[in-house]
Design a protein around this motif. Structure first.
Motif, short mmCIF file in Angstrom:
data_model
loop_
_atom_site.label_atom_id
_atom_site.label_comp_id
_atom_site.label_asym_id
_atom_site.label_seq_id
_atom_site.Cartn_x
_atom_site.Cartn_y
_atom_site.Cartn_z
N GLY A 88 6.00 2.53 -1.55
CA GLY A 88 6.94 1.42 -1.55
C GLY A 88 6.26 0.07 -1.54
N LEU A 89 5.08 0.00 -0.91
CA LEU A 89 4.32 -1.25 -0.89
C LEU A 89 3.83 -1.67 -2.27
CD1 LEU A 89 2.04 -0.98 2.27
CD2 LEU A 89 3.76 -2.72 1.83
N VAL A 90 3.49 -0.70 -3.11
CA VAL A 90 2.91 -1.01 -4.41
C VAL A 90 3.81 -0.61 -5.57
CG1 VAL A 90 0.52 -0.99 -3.62
CG2 VAL A 90 1.59 1.14 -4.34
N PHE A 99 -0.46 -8.04 -4.51
CA PHE A 99 -1.07 -8.47 -3.26
C PHE A 99 -1.28 -7.27 -2.33
CE2 PHE A 99 -0.50 -9.92 1.16
CZ PHE A 99 -1.55 -10.82 1.26
N ASN A 100 -0.24 -6.44 -2.20
CA ASN A 100 -0.33 -5.26 -1.33
C ASN A 100 -1.40 -4.29 -1.82
OD1 ASN A 100 1.72 -6.19 0.36
ND2 ASN A 100 3.31 -5.14 -0.80
N ALA A 101 -1.49 -4.10 -3.13
CA ALA A 101 -2.48 -3.17 -3.68
C ALA A 101 -3.90 -3.65 -3.37
CB ALA A 101 -2.29 -3.03 -5.19
N ARG A 102 -4.13 -4.94 -3.51
CA ARG A 102 -5.46 -5.47 -3.21
C ARG A 102 -5.80 -5.31 -1.73
NH1 ARG A 102 -3.46 -9.82 -6.49
NH2 ARG A 102 -4.03 -9.37 -8.63
N ARG A 103 -4.82 -5.54 -0.88
CA ARG A 103 -5.06 -5.39 0.56
C ARG A 103 -5.27 -3.93 0.94
NH1 ARG A 103 -4.34 -10.32 3.82
NH2 ARG A 103 -3.69 -8.92 5.46
N LEU A 104 -4.51 -3.04 0.32
CA LEU A 104 -4.72 -1.62 0.57
C LEU A 104 -6.11 -1.19 0.11
CD1 LEU A 104 -1.27 -0.05 -0.36
CD2 LEU A 104 -2.34 -0.06 1.89
N HIS A 105 -6.54 -1.74 -0.99
CA HIS A 105 -7.88 -1.42 -1.48
C HIS A 105 -8.94 -1.88 -0.48
CE1 HIS A 105 -11.41 -1.42 -4.16
NE2 HIS A 105 -10.77 -0.44 -4.76
#
Length: 194
Positions: A88-90, A99-105
């Protein structure tokens, strides 16, 4: 157990702004009532539309400590719940997906998902072997296979899944396992923003 559905929800809520604990993507009506927001549709995507990964430390704690969840006994429901939240975040409909994908990475989601896939595959294999051994033992005792319902999980382990036929998964086919498919979707979504 240290981790259950409500603790997982609370930990995820610490890390994600806009997430309502106790809400899954399937329970949209309940979540809408809790948040007192009016949404245009009744689909799950409206719930995660504005989720933002705001606390990297909380997410890192959640991901790095999945070993203490005892997922061998709890079954695939707990990791599946977290994977659905992370998806759901990405998701494409999420305003902050890139933004969420980069932070998750940054918190190591790729390594974590690959580790989870391997761990789940081992647990599925172990349960398949134990079901096969139970079938063999019952046949050897003369009880026959009619008294045993093949395809059911043992009482202490819920990691059994009916294995797909080789023809259906050969050359890039779909294994039809929701946990593994959700992991694959999460990896694809996160890596598409890198």
């Amino acid at each position: 157990r240290i981790m259950d559905k409500s603790v997982l929800d609370q930990c995820f809520a610490f890390a994600v702004h806009g997430f309502i604990p106790g809400c899954s993507l399937d329970e949209v009506g309940h979540c809408i009532a809790q948040s007192q927001k009016q949404h245009e549709s009744s689909e799950g995507e409206e719930v995660s539309k504005d989720w933002v990964l705001s606390d990297l430390d909380a997410m890192k704690y959640l991901l790095l400590n999945h070993q203490v969840w005892d997922i061998q006994r709890s079954g695939p429901e707990l990791p599946m719940r977290l994977i659905s939240f992370l998806n759901g975040l990405v998701a494409v409909h999420n305003t902050h997906a890139a933004f969420n994908a980069r932070r998750l990475h940054l918190v190591g989601i790729v390594q974590w998902v690959l580790h989870l896939i391997l761990e789940a595959a081992e647990l599925y294999s172990a349960e398949e072997n134990s079901v096969d051994n139970n079938d063999t033992n019952i046949m050897n005792q003369g009880a026959g296979s009619n008294s045993h319902q093949g395809g059911t999980a043992s009482s202490s382990n819920r990691w059994y899944v009916v294995p797909p036929r080789v023809v259906t998964i050969a050359v890039g086919g779909d294994p039809d396992n929701t946990l593994l498919l959700s992991c694959k979707t999460l990896l694809r979504r996160v890596l598409s923003y890198m």
